[in-house]
Structure formats: C-alpha cells, structure tokens
Design a protein around this motif. Structure first.
Motif, short mmCIF file in Angstrom:
data_model
loop_
_atom_site.label_atom_id
_atom_site.label_comp_id
_atom_site.label_asym_id
_atom_site.label_seq_id
_atom_site.Cartn_x
_atom_site.Cartn_y
_atom_site.Cartn_z
N SER A 107 58.12 26.77 -28.21
CA SER A 107 56.96 26.97 -29.08
C SER A 107 56.17 28.20 -28.67
CB SER A 107 56.04 25.74 -29.03
OG SER A 107 56.71 24.61 -29.52
N LEU A 108 55.99 28.38 -27.37
CA LEU A 108 55.27 29.57 -26.89
C LEU A 108 56.03 30.85 -27.22
CD1 LEU A 108 53.98 28.24 -23.44
CD2 LEU A 108 52.61 28.75 -25.49
N LEU A 111 55.43 31.67 -30.79
CA LEU A 111 54.10 32.24 -31.01
C LEU A 111 54.01 33.69 -30.53
CD1 LEU A 111 51.89 29.20 -29.95
CD2 LEU A 111 52.36 29.99 -32.27
N VAL A 118 48.94 31.58 -34.48
CA VAL A 118 48.36 30.81 -33.38
C VAL A 118 47.11 30.12 -33.91
CG1 VAL A 118 47.32 30.94 -31.08
CG2 VAL A 118 49.20 32.48 -31.68
N ILE A 120 44.19 26.81 -33.00
CA ILE A 120 43.65 25.92 -31.96
C ILE A 120 44.47 24.64 -31.91
CG2 ILE A 120 41.63 24.55 -31.27
CD1 ILE A 120 41.32 27.55 -30.81
N LYS A 122 47.66 24.16 -32.67
CA LYS A 122 48.95 24.38 -32.00
C LYS A 122 48.77 24.50 -30.49
CE LYS A 122 51.43 26.61 -35.80
NZ LYS A 122 52.06 27.86 -36.27
N LEU A 123 47.77 25.25 -30.08
CA LEU A 123 47.53 25.41 -28.64
C LEU A 123 47.16 24.07 -27.99
CD1 LEU A 123 45.59 28.80 -28.58
CD2 LEU A 123 48.00 28.38 -27.98
N ILE A 126 50.36 22.00 -27.67
CA ILE A 126 51.17 22.48 -26.55
C ILE A 126 50.56 22.01 -25.23
CG2 ILE A 126 51.85 24.57 -25.28
CD1 ILE A 126 52.22 25.90 -28.09
N GLY A 127 49.25 22.15 -25.09
CA GLY A 127 48.57 21.71 -23.87
C GLY A 127 48.71 20.21 -23.65
#
Length: 138
Positions: A107-108, A111, A118, A120, A122-123, A126-127
């Motif tokens: 995923s990274l 991006l 990108v 918020i 999606k981030l 992932i986090g």
C-alpha cells in the motif's frame, strides 16, 4: 458491487486456508518440497486455464514488461520459500500476521511510487494495520 471487490473477497477466502493447510502438510514434509508441490499444482492449473482461453505465452516472452514479471517471479519465489519455512518453524497465528505486513508495504509503495491519492483514512488504515499485526504477533 464492483467485480474486483467480489474477486478480492473470494481470493481472500481461498488464500485464508493456505497457511493452515501448509502447517498441516509440513508436519512431515520439508517447506521446500511444499513450495514445489503446491506451486506445481498452480502452474499446471494456470496452464490449463491458458489453453482453455486459447491464450499463447509466446508473444509475451519478448514483451517490454516481461522483465518486470521475471523480477516479480524471483521475489515471489524468495517470499514463498521463506514464508513456507517460517510456517514450518513457527505458529500460524504469528507467522501469518507478520507475513501480512506485505499489505502495508505494498500500500505504501502504491501511494509513493504510483502517486496514488493519499488520504487521512488510508494513512489511518495503514497505521492501524501495523498496530493490529504487532498485537497479533506477540
């Protein structure tokens, strides 16, 4: 529903049974042999699908993107050999989540390398995935 979502869910369900079946198979079989046998089945099956669909491999042997597939094949081989070995040595409940980090890394890459949008959300996903994997692996 979009077709790719249904296919993604089906592939997830099918692939979800791989690690448990591998764990059983490798109780008295080497991980290298398990890679060979399971991927031989895949090779033959995909070959039959190509024949059924009337597709020829020959035109793609010199395709400009073929080197990408060769590189991917090498990485897939290394990944599967080490994944199967990890499953032979450790519990499914720890190995699979760590292996699952490939979703976060892929995923990274999407991006960063492919300049995908990108957000918020999606981030955060992932986090939270990293946190979930860390919690499952301890």
């Amino acid at each position: 529903m979009r077709r790719y979502i249904g296919l993604s869910l089906f592939s997830c369900l099918a692939y979800s049974l791989v690690a448990p079946l591998l764990s059983i198979a490798m109780t008295d079989m080497s991980s290298t042999m398990a890679v060979f046998l399971s991927n031989s089945v895949m090779f033959v099956t995909v070959g039959l699908v190509l024949v059924y669909r009337g597709l020829s491999v020959r035109p793609y042997l010199r395709h400009p993107r073929t080197p990408h597939l060769v590189a991917m094949g090498v990485l897939l081989t290394v990944g599967l050999l080490t994944y199967y070995r990890a499953l032979a040595l450790g519990p499914v409940s720890i190995v699979v989540p760590i292996y699952g980090l490939f979703i976060v890394i892929s995923s990274l890459v999407g991006l960063v390398v492919f300049d995908e949008t990108v957000t918020i959300r999606k981030l955060a996903a992932i986090g939270l995935s990293v946190v979930a994997i860390a919690l499952m692996s301890v």
